[in-house]
Scaffold this motif. Structure first.
Motif, mmCIF file in Angstrom:
data_model
loop_
_atom_site.group_PDB
_atom_site.id
_atom_site.type_symbol
_atom_site.label_atom_id
_atom_site.label_comp_id
_atom_site.label_asym_id
_atom_site.label_seq_id
_atom_site.Cartn_x
_atom_site.Cartn_y
_atom_site.Cartn_z
ATOM 1 N N MET A 114 55.419 3.870 16.070
ATOM 2 C CA MET A 114 54.393 2.791 15.493
ATOM 3 C C MET A 114 53.177 3.006 15.601
ATOM 4 O O MET A 114 52.548 3.569 16.694
ATOM 5 C CB MET A 114 55.121 1.329 15.903
ATOM 6 C CG MET A 114 54.750 0.426 15.090
ATOM 7 S SD MET A 114 55.527 0.407 13.590
ATOM 8 C CE MET A 114 56.654 -0.852 13.441
ATOM 9 N N VAL A 115 52.368 2.910 14.350
ATOM 10 C CA VAL A 115 51.117 3.023 14.565
ATOM 11 C C VAL A 115 50.327 1.638 15.170
ATOM 12 O O VAL A 115 51.052 0.683 15.009
ATOM 13 C CB VAL A 115 50.300 3.540 13.251
ATOM 14 C CG1 VAL A 115 51.064 4.868 12.787
ATOM 15 C CG2 VAL A 115 50.679 2.474 12.186
ATOM 16 N N ASP A 116 49.185 1.725 15.434
ATOM 17 C CA ASP A 116 48.390 0.452 15.804
ATOM 18 C C ASP A 116 47.896 -0.335 14.549
ATOM 19 O O ASP A 116 46.661 -0.663 14.550
ATOM 20 C CB ASP A 116 47.437 0.809 16.657
ATOM 21 C CG ASP A 116 46.008 1.699 16.177
ATOM 22 O OD1 ASP A 116 45.342 1.469 16.724
ATOM 23 O OD2 ASP A 116 46.349 2.334 15.264
ATOM 24 N N ALA A 117 48.669 -0.367 13.450
ATOM 25 C CA ALA A 117 48.281 -1.157 12.206
ATOM 26 C C ALA A 117 48.128 -2.401 12.361
ATOM 27 O O ALA A 117 48.711 -3.314 13.183
ATOM 28 C CB ALA A 117 49.215 -0.742 11.087
ATOM 29 N N VAL A 118 47.030 -3.381 11.883
ATOM 30 C CA VAL A 118 46.435 -4.652 11.999
ATOM 31 C C VAL A 118 46.290 -4.882 10.587
ATOM 32 O O VAL A 118 45.895 -4.246 9.598
ATOM 33 C CB VAL A 118 45.617 -4.991 13.003
ATOM 34 C CG1 VAL A 118 46.004 -4.269 14.245
ATOM 35 C CG2 VAL A 118 44.065 -4.244 12.679
ATOM 36 N N GLU A 119 46.286 -6.441 10.595
ATOM 37 C CA GLU A 119 45.729 -7.055 9.152
ATOM 38 C C GLU A 119 44.490 -7.852 9.781
ATOM 39 O O GLU A 119 44.918 -8.598 10.630
ATOM 40 C CB GLU A 119 47.076 -8.010 8.875
ATOM 41 C CG GLU A 119 46.649 -8.731 7.288
ATOM 42 C CD GLU A 119 47.752 -9.344 6.927
ATOM 43 O OE1 GLU A 119 48.500 -8.755 6.265
ATOM 44 O OE2 GLU A 119 48.006 -10.468 7.051
ATOM 45 N N LEU A 120 43.622 -7.375 8.862
ATOM 46 C CA LEU A 120 42.081 -8.025 9.278
ATOM 47 C C LEU A 120 42.084 -9.202 8.588
ATOM 48 O O LEU A 120 42.307 -9.211 7.384
ATOM 49 C CB LEU A 120 41.356 -7.024 8.987
ATOM 50 C CG LEU A 120 39.719 -7.170 9.126
ATOM 51 C CD1 LEU A 120 39.365 -7.696 10.636
ATOM 52 C CD2 LEU A 120 38.848 -6.076 8.548
ATOM 53 N N ALA A 126 42.193 -9.992 13.601
ATOM 54 C CA ALA A 126 43.171 -9.308 13.409
ATOM 55 C C ALA A 126 44.558 -9.713 14.048
ATOM 56 O O ALA A 126 44.450 -10.069 15.043
ATOM 57 C CB ALA A 126 42.758 -7.916 13.579
ATOM 58 N N LEU A 127 45.571 -9.406 13.264
ATOM 59 C CA LEU A 127 47.032 -9.730 13.877
ATOM 60 C C LEU A 127 47.688 -8.295 13.798
ATOM 61 O O LEU A 127 47.471 -7.790 12.712
ATOM 62 C CB LEU A 127 47.813 -10.723 13.000
ATOM 63 C CG LEU A 127 46.962 -12.151 12.788
ATOM 64 C CD1 LEU A 127 47.773 -12.772 11.782
ATOM 65 C CD2 LEU A 127 47.025 -12.591 14.072
ATOM 66 N N PRO A 128 48.611 -8.031 14.589
ATOM 67 C CA PRO A 128 49.367 -6.814 14.481
ATOM 68 C C PRO A 128 50.230 -6.853 13.359
ATOM 69 O O PRO A 128 50.793 -7.945 13.296
ATOM 70 C CB PRO A 128 49.856 -6.688 16.056
ATOM 71 C CG PRO A 128 49.906 -8.327 16.460
ATOM 72 C CD PRO A 128 48.627 -8.912 15.731
ATOM 73 N N ILE A 129 50.353 -5.727 12.799
ATOM 74 C CA ILE A 129 51.631 -5.549 11.847
ATOM 75 C C ILE A 129 52.834 -5.229 12.763
ATOM 76 O O ILE A 129 52.858 -4.024 13.454
ATOM 77 C CB ILE A 129 51.395 -4.496 11.014
ATOM 78 C CG1 ILE A 129 50.247 -5.028 10.130
ATOM 79 C CG2 ILE A 129 52.453 -4.309 10.130
ATOM 80 C CD1 ILE A 129 49.641 -4.103 9.279
ATOM 81 N N VAL A 130 53.842 -5.904 13.086
ATOM 82 C CA VAL A 130 54.863 -5.779 13.974
ATOM 83 C C VAL A 130 56.141 -4.894 13.406
ATOM 84 O O VAL A 130 56.737 -4.353 14.216
ATOM 85 C CB VAL A 130 55.333 -7.083 14.510
ATOM 86 C CG1 VAL A 130 54.379 -7.775 15.336
ATOM 87 C CG2 VAL A 130 55.998 -8.220 13.651
#
Length: 105
Positions: free
Chosen positions: A1-7, A85-89
């Motif tokens: 899993m990548v460290d994608a987030v929603e800003l 930012a919130l993590p995309i789980v």
């Protein structure tokens, strides 16, 4: 899993939110930005405020967030801008790969 987030960043008008989205995409700090109208209710200087705002939702990587925050603060009109930012789980792997491919962090 990548460290994608929603800003999430709020702006006082559509023009400044859209300009910020374009600048952040152009700088490869976010893969995409979505701008939508919201109403914010908050306390400021001990008063309850209710204001229309524009929410920039960006898809990016956690590793890009410090640079994103610095870039946003350069032009943001608020004294204390919302930059969260919130993590995309979970996300479709091809979409997460696309975010990674389009953010230089």
């Amino acid at each position: 899993m990548v460290d994608a987030v929603e800003l999430h960043i709020t702006y006082p008008d559509a023009e400044s939110a859209q300009a910020a989205a374009a600048a952040l995409v152009d700088a490869r700090l976010i893969a995409c930005g979505q701008v939508s109208a919201v109403t914010s209710v908050y306390r400021w200087n001990d008063e309850i405020e209710r204001e229309p705002e524009w929410l920039l939702t960006g898809k990016t990587l956690a590793s890009a967030l410090p640079v994103v925050a610095d870039k946003v603060r350069e032009t943001h009109p608020y004294d204390v801008p919302q930059i969260t930012a919130l993590p995309i789980v979970w996300g479709a792997q091809d979409y997460l790969d696309w975010i990674t491919d389009n953010v230089d962090a």
